[in-house]
Motif scaffolding. Structure first.
Motif, PDB file in Angstrom:
ATOM      1  N   ALA A 164      36.948  41.117  28.392  1.00  0.00           N
ATOM      2  CA  ALA A 164      35.899  40.621  29.288  1.00  0.00           C
ATOM      3  C   ALA A 164      36.481  39.768  30.410  1.00  0.00           C
ATOM      4  O   ALA A 164      36.017  39.836  31.561  1.00  0.00           O
ATOM      5  N   LEU A 165      37.490  38.968  30.097  1.00  0.00           N
ATOM      6  CA  LEU A 165      38.123  38.141  31.129  1.00  0.00           C
ATOM      7  C   LEU A 165      38.863  39.002  32.151  1.00  0.00           C
ATOM      8  O   LEU A 165      38.817  38.726  33.363  1.00  0.00           O
ATOM      9  N   TRP A 166      39.546  40.050  31.697  1.00  0.00           N
ATOM     10  CA  TRP A 166      40.216  40.962  32.623  1.00  0.00           C
ATOM     11  C   TRP A 166      39.186  41.732  33.458  1.00  0.00           C
ATOM     12  O   TRP A 166      39.398  41.981  34.657  1.00  0.00           O
ATOM     13  N   ASP A 167      38.072  42.105  32.840  1.00  0.00           N
ATOM     14  CA  ASP A 167      36.993  42.770  33.568  1.00  0.00           C
ATOM     15  C   ASP A 167      36.465  41.858  34.673  1.00  0.00           C
ATOM     16  O   ASP A 167      36.286  42.293  35.823  1.00  0.00           O
ATOM     17  N   LEU A 168      36.250  40.593  34.341  1.00  0.00           N
ATOM     18  CA  LEU A 168      35.760  39.617  35.310  1.00  0.00           C
ATOM     19  C   LEU A 168      36.753  39.423  36.447  1.00  0.00           C
ATOM     20  O   LEU A 168      36.385  39.381  37.633  1.00  0.00           O
ATOM     21  N   LYS A 169      38.029  39.341  36.102  1.00  0.00           N
ATOM     22  CA  LYS A 169      39.068  39.122  37.115  1.00  0.00           C
ATOM     23  C   LYS A 169      39.169  40.309  38.075  1.00  0.00           C
ATOM     24  O   LYS A 169      39.276  40.133  39.301  1.00  0.00           O
ATOM     25  N   ALA A 170      39.125  41.521  37.526  1.00  0.00           N
ATOM     26  CA  ALA A 170      39.214  42.712  38.369  1.00  0.00           C
ATOM     27  C   ALA A 170      37.967  42.866  39.244  1.00  0.00           C
ATOM     28  O   ALA A 170      38.064  43.257  40.409  1.00  0.00           O
ATOM     29  N   LYS A 171      36.820  42.538  38.687  1.00  0.00           N
ATOM     30  CA  LYS A 171      35.590  42.603  39.491  1.00  0.00           C
ATOM     31  C   LYS A 171      35.650  41.617  40.653  1.00  0.00           C
ATOM     32  O   LYS A 171      35.172  41.917  41.759  1.00  0.00           O
ATOM     33  N   SER A 172      36.223  40.446  40.422  1.00  0.00           N
ATOM     34  CA  SER A 172      36.318  39.459  41.505  1.00  0.00           C
ATOM     35  C   SER A 172      37.226  39.949  42.621  1.00  0.00           C
ATOM     36  O   SER A 172      37.076  39.556  43.783  1.00  0.00           O
ATOM     37  N   ALA A 173      38.180  40.835  42.281  1.00  0.00           N
ATOM     38  CA  ALA A 173      39.065  41.433  43.279  1.00  0.00           C
ATOM     39  C   ALA A 173      38.520  42.761  43.804  1.00  0.00           C
ATOM     40  O   ALA A 173      39.137  43.383  44.675  1.00  0.00           O
ATOM     41  N   ASP A 174      37.387  43.212  43.226  1.00  0.00           N
ATOM     42  CA  ASP A 174      36.735  44.463  43.621  1.00  0.00           C
ATOM     43  C   ASP A 174      37.636  45.679  43.422  1.00  0.00           C
ATOM     44  O   ASP A 174      37.657  46.599  44.233  1.00  0.00           O
ATOM     45  N   VAL A 175      38.392  45.664  42.302  1.00  0.00           N
ATOM     46  CA  VAL A 175      39.233  46.805  41.941  1.00  0.00           C
ATOM     47  C   VAL A 175      39.089  47.055  40.441  1.00  0.00           C
ATOM     48  O   VAL A 175      38.603  46.213  39.693  1.00  0.00           O
ATOM     49  N   SER A 176      39.521  48.221  40.001  1.00  0.00           N
ATOM     50  CA  SER A 176      39.539  48.500  38.566  1.00  0.00           C
ATOM     51  C   SER A 176      40.637  47.673  37.899  1.00  0.00           C
ATOM     52  O   SER A 176      41.563  47.180  38.559  1.00  0.00           O
ATOM     53  N   ILE A 177      40.548  47.531  36.585  1.00  0.00           N
ATOM     54  CA  ILE A 177      41.602  46.822  35.854  1.00  0.00           C
ATOM     55  C   ILE A 177      42.938  47.528  36.052  1.00  0.00           C
ATOM     56  O   ILE A 177      43.979  46.889  36.233  1.00  0.00           O
ATOM     57  N   GLY A 178      42.919  48.862  36.043  1.00  0.00           N
ATOM     58  CA  GLY A 178      44.158  49.607  36.247  1.00  0.00           C
ATOM     59  C   GLY A 178      44.813  49.289  37.576  1.00  0.00           C
ATOM     60  O   GLY A 178      46.036  49.121  37.657  1.00  0.00           O
ATOM     61  N   LYS A 179      44.012  49.203  38.634  1.00  0.00           N
ATOM     62  CA  LYS A 179      44.551  48.847  39.952  1.00  0.00           C
ATOM     63  C   LYS A 179      45.035  47.400  39.975  1.00  0.00           C
ATOM     64  O   LYS A 179      46.065  47.085  40.597  1.00  0.00           O
ATOM     65  N   LEU A 180      44.293  46.511  39.322  1.00  0.00           N
ATOM     66  CA  LEU A 180      44.696  45.112  39.268  1.00  0.00           C
ATOM     67  C   LEU A 180      46.065  44.963  38.606  1.00  0.00           C
ATOM     68  O   LEU A 180      46.885  44.123  39.004  1.00  0.00           O
TER      69      LEU A 180
END
Length: 366
Positions: A114-130
């Motif tokens: 969930a924390l990685w999901d939140l972080k990637a959403k804040s960057a507007d990219v998928s977790i894979g891209k992050l």
């Protein structure tokens, strides 16, 4: 990012359309699998940003995951969600008196994702891209159609459906009391699909090393991508012996629940394909440590189950990676992964790219 304001956890029992059995069921060690316990975590910040993550258990353990997650959830309130590594350690130390493996870390996994999901959403990219994706897709293979409760004719029909869906490979369960039946089953599928379709087999820890060596030599002519869990998951030396003596590559690691345990597979040169499972090892944070060690040793990667998470990690791994297609959790989510031409594609949606469906509400147990 603003601090965390609320943390919610919940448990769902997602039913399978049909119960499945592997070698552990045939030997009486387990019962058929009829549902997946899905532990979810939703983290919301003061400004309303939300992260969603999940973990799971099979057959038993779901209530334990939920209970431990409830014990931990309050410790995240007021924290900076950017500090994912520190927060993982904080949660792990809170539960250190019971363990830093197993149920303890598998509960933490839901928060970590969930924390990685939140972080990637804040960057507007998928977790894979992050994480720095190396590719937009990875080869994928189906497992759910190859269980031992299905007859050979049913397996062949399942294989056809999988290939029509665009999946690239087929995995069969083996480990029946009569090895001859395993070989006949594998031979029938190989003949059916031809020499060019990638095939794997999975013994689910059924054999001792001697039997696994005998079985592996009989399986070598079928040009398999790998032989999975031929012996006990913690027999690092036994897997290394099989890897040295068989032509077919060895894969294992799905049952391990720590960075240290996966490190033993690497240290003993036990595998060609390492198979860590994000929820079982405690989330994306520890998975990345395992992947880094695997990368340094130029191992191939084939994470276990939960394709919704592992597509991100497979695309962010430098070397060859496969993602396992098991559709059991699909009804719990609104979104679907794109699969075509033997490849599974990285979602373009921000974060994990998945949200709970309305149907999932019927399966909420706590």
């Amino acid at each position: 990012m603003d601090p965390i304001q609320t943390v919610e956890v919940a448990l769902y029992q997602v039913p399978l359309k049909k119960a499945v059995s592997d070698a552990k069921v045939l030997t009486g060690r387990q019962r058929p699998l009829a549902h997946v316990d899905l532990l979810t975590a939703t983290i919301e910040t003061v400004n309303g940003a939300r992260g969603f993550g999940f973990s799971y258990s099979l057959r038993a353990g779901g209530s334990a995951l939920l209970a431990h997650a409830k014990d931990l959830a309050g410790a995240l309130v007021g924290e900076d969600p950017n500090d994912i590594g520190r927060l993982w350690e904080k949660l792990a130390w809170l539960g250190a008196s019971v363990s830093r493996t197993g149920v303890s870390v598998q509960s933490i996994a839901a928060f970590d994702v969930a924390l990685w999901d939140l972080k990637a959403k804040s960057a507007d990219v998928s977790i894979g891209k992050l994480l720095g994706a190396y590719r937009e897709s990875v080869p994928c293979y189906n497992t759910s159609g190859g269980y031992l409760n299905a007859s050979t004719s049913e397996v062949l029909a399942n294989v056809d459906r999988s290939l029509e869906l665009g999946l690239g490979g087929i995995k069969l369960k083996v480990g029946q009391p009569e090895l001859k039946k395993d070989i006949e089953r594998v031979a029938a599928v190989r003949k059916h699909v031809g020499d060019d379709v990638p095939m794997m087999v999975d013994a689910n820890q059924q054999w001792d090393v001697t039997t696994a060596l005998r079985a592996g030599r009989m399986l070598d002519p079928f040009n398999l991508v790998w032989l999975e869990e031929p012996t006990n998951a913690y027999d690092y030396r036994g897997h290394a012996q099989l890897k040295a003596k068989l032509d077919t590559p060895i894969a294992t690691g799905e049952m391990l629940s720590s960075v240290a345990e996966c490190g033993e597979l690497i240290r003993h040169d036990s595998v060609t394909f390492l198979q860590p499972d994000v929820p079982r090892v405690g989330g994306i944070t520890p998975f990345l440590k395992i992947a880094n060690s695997a990368d340094l040793n130029r191992l191939k990667l084939a994470p276990h189950f939960v394709m919704e998470i592992h597509i991100h990690l497979g695309c962010a791994y430098p070397h060859e990676a496969w993602v396992e297609h098991i559709e059991w959790l699909e009804p719990a989510f609104n979104e679907r992964l794109e699969i075509k031409g033997g490849q599974m594609f990285l979602p373009q949606r921000p974060g994990l790219g998945f949200s709970l469906s309305e149907e999932a509400a019927r399966w909420r147990v706590a």
